[in-house]
Design an enzyme around this catalytic site. Sequence first.
Site, PDB file in Angstrom:
ATOM      1  N   HIS A 161       0.839  -1.202   0.000  1.00  0.00           N
ATOM      2  CA  HIS A 161       0.000   0.000   0.000  1.00  0.00           C
ATOM      3  C   HIS A 161       0.876   1.254   0.000  1.00  0.00           C
ATOM      4  O   HIS A 161       0.549   2.241  -0.670  1.00  0.00           O
ATOM      5  CB  HIS A 161      -0.915   0.009   1.227  1.00  0.00           C
ATOM      6  CG  HIS A 161      -2.128  -0.865   1.085  1.00  0.00           C
ATOM      7  ND1 HIS A 161      -2.053  -2.236   1.045  1.00  0.00           N
ATOM      8  CD2 HIS A 161      -3.452  -0.553   0.990  1.00  0.00           C
ATOM      9  CE1 HIS A 161      -3.282  -2.736   0.924  1.00  0.00           C
ATOM     10  NE2 HIS A 161      -4.143  -1.738   0.881  1.00  0.00           N
ATOM     11  N   HIS A 203       1.499  -3.637   9.338  1.00  0.00           N
ATOM     12  CA  HIS A 203       2.925  -3.551   9.030  1.00  0.00           C
ATOM     13  C   HIS A 203       3.676  -2.918  10.201  1.00  0.00           C
ATOM     14  O   HIS A 203       3.089  -2.210  11.030  1.00  0.00           O
ATOM     15  CB  HIS A 203       3.166  -2.703   7.781  1.00  0.00           C
ATOM     16  CG  HIS A 203       2.668  -3.319   6.519  1.00  0.00           C
ATOM     17  ND1 HIS A 203       3.371  -4.263   5.813  1.00  0.00           N
ATOM     18  CD2 HIS A 203       1.511  -3.126   5.827  1.00  0.00           C
ATOM     19  CE1 HIS A 203       2.696  -4.624   4.741  1.00  0.00           C
ATOM     20  NE2 HIS A 203       1.554  -3.950   4.737  1.00  0.00           N
TER      21      HIS A 203
END
Length: 239
Positions: A161, A203
Amino acid sequence: MPSPKAKNPSRSGGSPVLGSSNGRYDFRQGSDPTTARLRCPESPTRRRALSSLLAIDLWLSKQLGVCACEDSSWGSVRPLMKLIEVSGHGIPWLAGTAYCLYKSDSAAGQEVMLNLFMGLLFDLVLVTIVKAVVRRRRPAHNRMDMFATFSVDRYSFPSGHATRAAMCGRFLLAHLVLAAPLRVLILLWVGLVGLSRVLLGRHNVTDVVFGFWMGYCQYNVVEMLWLSPQTLVILWNFF
């Protein structure tokens, strides 16, 4: 009288030190007397430094994962973060770009959309390769309820992303004529996409930071390999 063996330490099975006088590097004999090994005494220090940085990264990522689940401290914001997550997903971007390419009625618009589409494909392939090579697991507090995941998505490094947001953000700012509020909105969207990855626990911080840098560099590659209008006509006639 001193023993003759004392004059030649190598005969006594010792480990003679070779190298510079400051002792930065030394060669030590292994089991085979004809081989030598170069040892750098600084490597343990570097390993400790890397371990410390990794520990800080894991600790900070865990502290910032305040939307990892509904009962987290910021659990009420989780639906909004997941909406931002979908806005940076590859499938909507690929589908939307392909639709704009099909509907565009000008050569300039088709050229821009085609290069954006190729950049998105390049980003997808490169991120998949890096994730498969590094194989860093996602944070332990992450809950795998992401939209449209694949097998490689169980790995964390780098954030796809973040790479996509950085590359698309630079692309849109460079090739679309936008008013100042829209340019600010794009920059804000890029930052929110990266922040949402950490807040949702998807993440670690370093995954997102490296992803931003990687996406920034990917745009440079897209500019270097830019498809001209002539190439667009050839591809259009071929397909």
